[in-house]
Motif scaffolding. Structure first.
Motif, PDB file in Angstrom:
ATOM      1  N   UNK A 197       7.221 -13.425 -63.364  1.00 10.78           N
ATOM      2  CA  UNK A 197       7.716 -14.424 -64.292  1.00 10.78           C
ATOM      3  C   UNK A 197       6.809 -14.777 -65.134  1.00 10.78           C
ATOM      4  N   UNK A 198       7.623 -15.816 -66.223  1.00 13.87           N
ATOM      5  CA  UNK A 198       6.909 -16.513 -67.101  1.00 13.87           C
ATOM      6  C   UNK A 198       6.845 -17.810 -66.867  1.00 13.87           C
ATOM      7  N   UNK A 199       5.756 -18.603 -67.494  1.00 17.46           N
ATOM      8  CA  UNK A 199       5.799 -20.128 -67.454  1.00 17.46           C
ATOM      9  C   UNK A 199       7.139 -20.427 -68.316  1.00 17.46           C
ATOM     10  N   UNK A 200       7.647 -21.899 -67.687  1.00 19.59           N
ATOM     11  CA  UNK A 200       8.749 -22.271 -68.288  1.00 19.59           C
ATOM     12  C   UNK A 200       8.475 -22.615 -69.855  1.00 19.59           C
ATOM     13  N   UNK A 201       9.562 -22.323 -70.624  1.00 20.26           N
ATOM     14  CA  UNK A 201       9.319 -22.574 -72.077  1.00 20.26           C
ATOM     15  C   UNK A 201      10.410 -23.485 -72.402  1.00 20.26           C
ATOM     16  N   UNK A 203       6.698 -25.143 -73.222  1.00 18.11           N
ATOM     17  CA  UNK A 203       5.621 -25.355 -72.529  1.00 18.11           C
ATOM     18  C   UNK A 203       4.576 -24.098 -72.216  1.00 18.11           C
ATOM     19  N   UNK A 204       5.037 -23.198 -71.939  1.00  9.35           N
ATOM     20  CA  UNK A 204       4.395 -21.955 -71.752  1.00  9.35           C
ATOM     21  C   UNK A 204       4.032 -21.697 -73.424  1.00  9.35           C
ATOM     22  N   UNK A 205       2.846 -20.853 -73.135  1.00  4.21           N
ATOM     23  CA  UNK A 205       2.287 -20.416 -74.471  1.00  4.21           C
ATOM     24  C   UNK A 205       3.142 -19.555 -75.595  1.00  4.21           C
ATOM     25  N   UNK A 206       3.749 -18.682 -74.783  1.00  7.80           N
ATOM     26  CA  UNK A 206       4.695 -17.622 -75.424  1.00  7.80           C
ATOM     27  C   UNK A 206       6.197 -18.025 -75.052  1.00  7.80           C
ATOM     28  N   UNK A 208       9.650 -17.603 -73.792  1.00  8.26           N
ATOM     29  CA  UNK A 208      10.177 -16.696 -72.993  1.00  8.26           C
ATOM     30  C   UNK A 208      11.683 -17.348 -72.523  1.00  8.26           C
ATOM     31  N   UNK A 209      12.681 -16.735 -72.009  1.00  8.74           N
ATOM     32  CA  UNK A 209      14.100 -17.241 -71.831  1.00  8.74           C
ATOM     33  C   UNK A 209      13.851 -18.104 -70.564  1.00  8.74           C
ATOM     34  N   UNK A 210      14.910 -18.767 -70.354  1.00 11.19           N
ATOM     35  CA  UNK A 210      14.871 -19.622 -68.903  1.00 11.19           C
ATOM     36  C   UNK A 210      14.962 -18.711 -67.726  1.00 11.19           C
ATOM     37  N   UNK A 211      15.573 -17.714 -67.943  1.00  5.94           N
ATOM     38  CA  UNK A 211      15.803 -16.865 -66.787  1.00  5.94           C
ATOM     39  C   UNK A 211      14.591 -16.005 -66.413  1.00  5.94           C
ATOM     40  N   UNK A 212      13.493 -15.969 -67.084  1.00  4.98           N
ATOM     41  CA  UNK A 212      12.378 -15.274 -66.726  1.00  4.98           C
ATOM     42  C   UNK A 212      11.369 -16.344 -65.719  1.00  4.98           C
ATOM     43  N   UNK A 213      11.513 -17.633 -65.502  1.00  7.32           N
ATOM     44  CA  UNK A 213      10.894 -18.455 -65.014  1.00  7.32           C
ATOM     45  C   UNK A 213      11.745 -19.282 -63.923  1.00  7.32           C
ATOM     46  N   UNK A 214      10.872 -19.947 -63.073  1.00  3.68           N
ATOM     47  CA  UNK A 214       9.538 -20.013 -63.199  1.00  3.68           C
ATOM     48  C   UNK A 214       8.648 -19.131 -62.655  1.00  3.68           C
ATOM     49  N   UNK A 215       7.364 -19.015 -62.831  1.00  9.84           N
ATOM     50  CA  UNK A 215       6.384 -17.863 -62.418  1.00  9.84           C
ATOM     51  C   UNK A 215       6.071 -18.298 -60.919  1.00  9.84           C
ATOM     52  N   UNK A 216       6.171 -17.349 -60.147  1.00 15.00           N
ATOM     53  CA  UNK A 216       6.112 -17.334 -58.682  1.00 15.00           C
ATOM     54  C   UNK A 216       5.693 -16.118 -58.121  1.00 15.00           C
ATOM     55  N   UNK A 217       5.277 -16.196 -56.892  1.00 20.91           N
ATOM     56  CA  UNK A 217       4.362 -15.136 -56.133  1.00 20.91           C
ATOM     57  C   UNK A 217       5.587 -14.421 -55.336  1.00 20.91           C
ATOM     58  N   UNK A 218       5.289 -13.323 -55.325  1.00 17.95           N
ATOM     59  CA  UNK A 218       6.158 -12.218 -54.522  1.00 17.95           C
ATOM     60  C   UNK A 218       5.230 -11.173 -53.717  1.00 17.95           C
ATOM     61  N   UNK A 219       5.625 -10.845 -52.522  1.00 15.61           N
ATOM     62  CA  UNK A 219       5.011  -9.941 -51.730  1.00 15.61           C
ATOM     63  C   UNK A 219       5.552  -8.441 -52.084  1.00 15.61           C
ATOM     64  N   UNK A 220       4.599  -7.580 -52.736  1.00 19.75           N
ATOM     65  CA  UNK A 220       4.853  -6.237 -52.795  1.00 19.75           C
ATOM     66  C   UNK A 220       4.408  -5.445 -52.033  1.00 19.75           C
ATOM     67  N   UNK A 221       5.204  -4.515 -51.441  1.00 20.66           N
ATOM     68  CA  UNK A 221       4.811  -3.646 -50.381  1.00 20.66           C
ATOM     69  C   UNK A 221       4.161  -2.335 -51.058  1.00 20.66           C
ATOM     70  N   UNK A 222       3.626  -1.514 -50.515  1.00 23.91           N
ATOM     71  CA  UNK A 222       2.964  -0.266 -51.297  1.00 23.91           C
ATOM     72  C   UNK A 222       4.277   0.615 -51.559  1.00 23.91           C
ATOM     73  N   UNK A 223       4.009   0.914 -53.001  1.00 26.08           N
ATOM     74  CA  UNK A 223       5.057   1.727 -53.587  1.00 26.08           C
ATOM     75  C   UNK A 223       4.209   2.720 -54.612  1.00 26.08           C
ATOM     76  N   UNK A 224       4.937   3.876 -55.151  1.00 28.47           N
ATOM     77  CA  UNK A 224       4.645   4.417 -56.284  1.00 28.47           C
ATOM     78  C   UNK A 224       5.551   4.301 -57.278  1.00 28.47           C
ATOM     79  N   UNK A 225       5.141   4.451 -58.614  1.00 27.94           N
ATOM     80  CA  UNK A 225       5.826   4.449 -59.726  1.00 27.94           C
ATOM     81  C   UNK A 225       5.577   5.742 -60.539  1.00 27.94           C
TER      82      UNK A 225
END
Length: 429
Positions: A197-201, A203-206, A208-225
């Motif tokens: 996500x992006x910092x709330x704007x 306030x954030x340097x760039x 971003x729409x409100x639906x992109x915030x707040x910046x938060x942590x997620x557990x990402x399990x092993x994957x391939x893209x």
């Protein structure tokens, strides 16, 4: 910061924004220039809008949310708010979306004059320093909003032209390049806790729409893209091997949809599976270009057939990392207005931005701690967080400076008229 410094900073921001305003507004005018009054009035389905309406609505936005907040302001035509309000219930009544094609009046010339008048009023307000910081923020929102409608103008007119038996070209001078797709490969990602996500704007340097915030942590399990999007040739193989007739590949709602509407191929592909309709007219299908105009249902079924899955939006954003859109990406600035094969080196992720929006397996919903923007602009994103799915990365009809890694767009699972494709993902043990 002293009052003098703050005033100077605000003036500098306003000057930059004034130039960006002129740039964005002129691009809308240029995109609509090839269209006749008849072209600009047609509405081919309830989910699309006439080009004339896009031009008017984006202008109404600046009059309603910027100019009309100034003391003593008088609107150009008080009747037009009803016609050109989209979904801001808190602002006033709304003309029904499915009936926008019935708005033969005001005429296209009157809408163009409306745009010119609002642009002149905005320019005078910029010159006299008439916008406070909050209003400058609203103008920034309005410019990104207009860039969204620029893309919709192109996809909506493409849908309308595709219904004309003449299959007319929007333009016959579009850039047309072909390049060989690199072999499909996989980028591996280990388990990690990642920030999304992006910092709330503001306030954030760039921006971003409100639906992109707040910046938060997620557990990402092993994957391939996958290193690139799925191509037309790969999707053709899915069709040839009975993809549209194999019930086990499809979600229940998807199977019902393809039976009811008799889907047998992507939207705009010809029955011979050799040609497709583009904004440049009918063309031979490029086997190396990313497949586009797929619904979520089709993207999901293809991934299942390929022994893979769609990535989550968090996996997509993790893979994007610090990457930003570049002039090498196929955005609207390239003037192709159609997905093209990758022209870069074969190492790493390709075509992450531009070409096609990439469906993810993530439902469009709020991030933990989400707060919509205050006031009427809070209706912009949050109230649509139900029953839609997230796409990432932008398309050949998106503006380059409108995109970023945290950007989230969203459509309903059956929607096909956008430049939407897919990139495969898979789990790692």
């Amino acid at each position: 910061m002293s009052l003098l410094d703050a005033t100077a900073a605000s003036a500098s921001t306003a000057a930059v924004l004034a130039e960006r305003y002129r740039h964005v507004r002129s691009r809308s005018t240029a995109l609509a220039a090839p269209l006749s009054a008849e072209d600009a009035t047609v509405q081919s389905m309830p989910d699309a809008s006439p080009s004339k309406w896009h031009l008017a609505h984006t202008t109404w936005f600046f009059e309603q949310f910027v100019l009309a907040t100034q003391p003593g302001y008088r609107v150009v035509d008080e009747r037009w708010g009803l016609l050109f309000n989209s979904y801001y219930q808190s602002v006033g009544p709304i003309h029904a979306r499915p009936h926008r094609g019935l708005l033969t009046r005001p005429t296209l010339d009157e809408v163009r004059a409306f745009r010119d008048e609002i642009d002149a009023r905005m320019q005078r307000a910029f010159e006299r320093g008439g916008f406070d910081e909050l209003t400058l923020h609203t103008i920034e929102i309005g410019l990104h909003h207009e860039q969204q409608h620029q893309e919709l103008l192109l996809t909506d007119i493409k849908h309308a032209f595709a219904h004309n038996p003449l299959r007319p070209a929007y333009r016959d001078d579009l850039v047309h390049m072909r390049a060989r797709a690199t072999p499909l490969d996989w980028q591996r990602y280990d388990e990690a806790v990642v920030e999304i996500g992006a910092p709330h704007w503001p306030g954030g340097a760039q921006f971003a729409y409100d639906n992109e915030s707040p910046r938060h942590r997620m557990l990402s399990l092993p994957f391939a893209l996958a290193n690139r999007p799925v191509t037309n040739a790969e999707y053709r193989q899915f069709i040839d091997e009975g993809g549209y007739t194999t019930v086990s590949l499809w979600l229940s709602a998807a199977w019902a949809r393809i039976q009811d509407e008799r889907w047998t191929r992507p939207l705009y592909w010809d029955e011979d599976l050799e040609r497709e309709f583009t904004l440049g007219g009918m063309r031979e299908l490029d086997p190396h270009a990313p497949v586009s105009h797929l619904s979520y249902y089709e993207a999901d079924a293809f991934a299942r057939w390929a022994g893979a899955r769609l990535p989550t939006e968090f996996e997509w954003e993790r893979a994007a990392g610090s990457r930003v859109p570049s002039p090498a990406d196929n955005f609207v600035e390239r003037d192709a207005l159609h997905p093209q094969g990758a022209t870069g080196a074969g190492d790493g992720l390709q075509q992450l931005y531009g070409d096609v929006w990439e469906w993810t397996s993530s439902a469009y919903t709020a991030y933990p701690g989400f707060k919509p923007w205050p006031g009427s602009l809070g209706e912009y994103n949050g109230k649509f967080m139900c029953g839609q799915w997230v796409l990432r990365g932008g398309s050949c009809a998106s503006a380059r400076d409108h995109l970023r890694a945290s950007y989230r767009t969203f459509f309903f699972p059956p929607d096909r008229w956008q430049f939407s494709g897919l990139r495969l993902a898979k789990d790692l043990a």
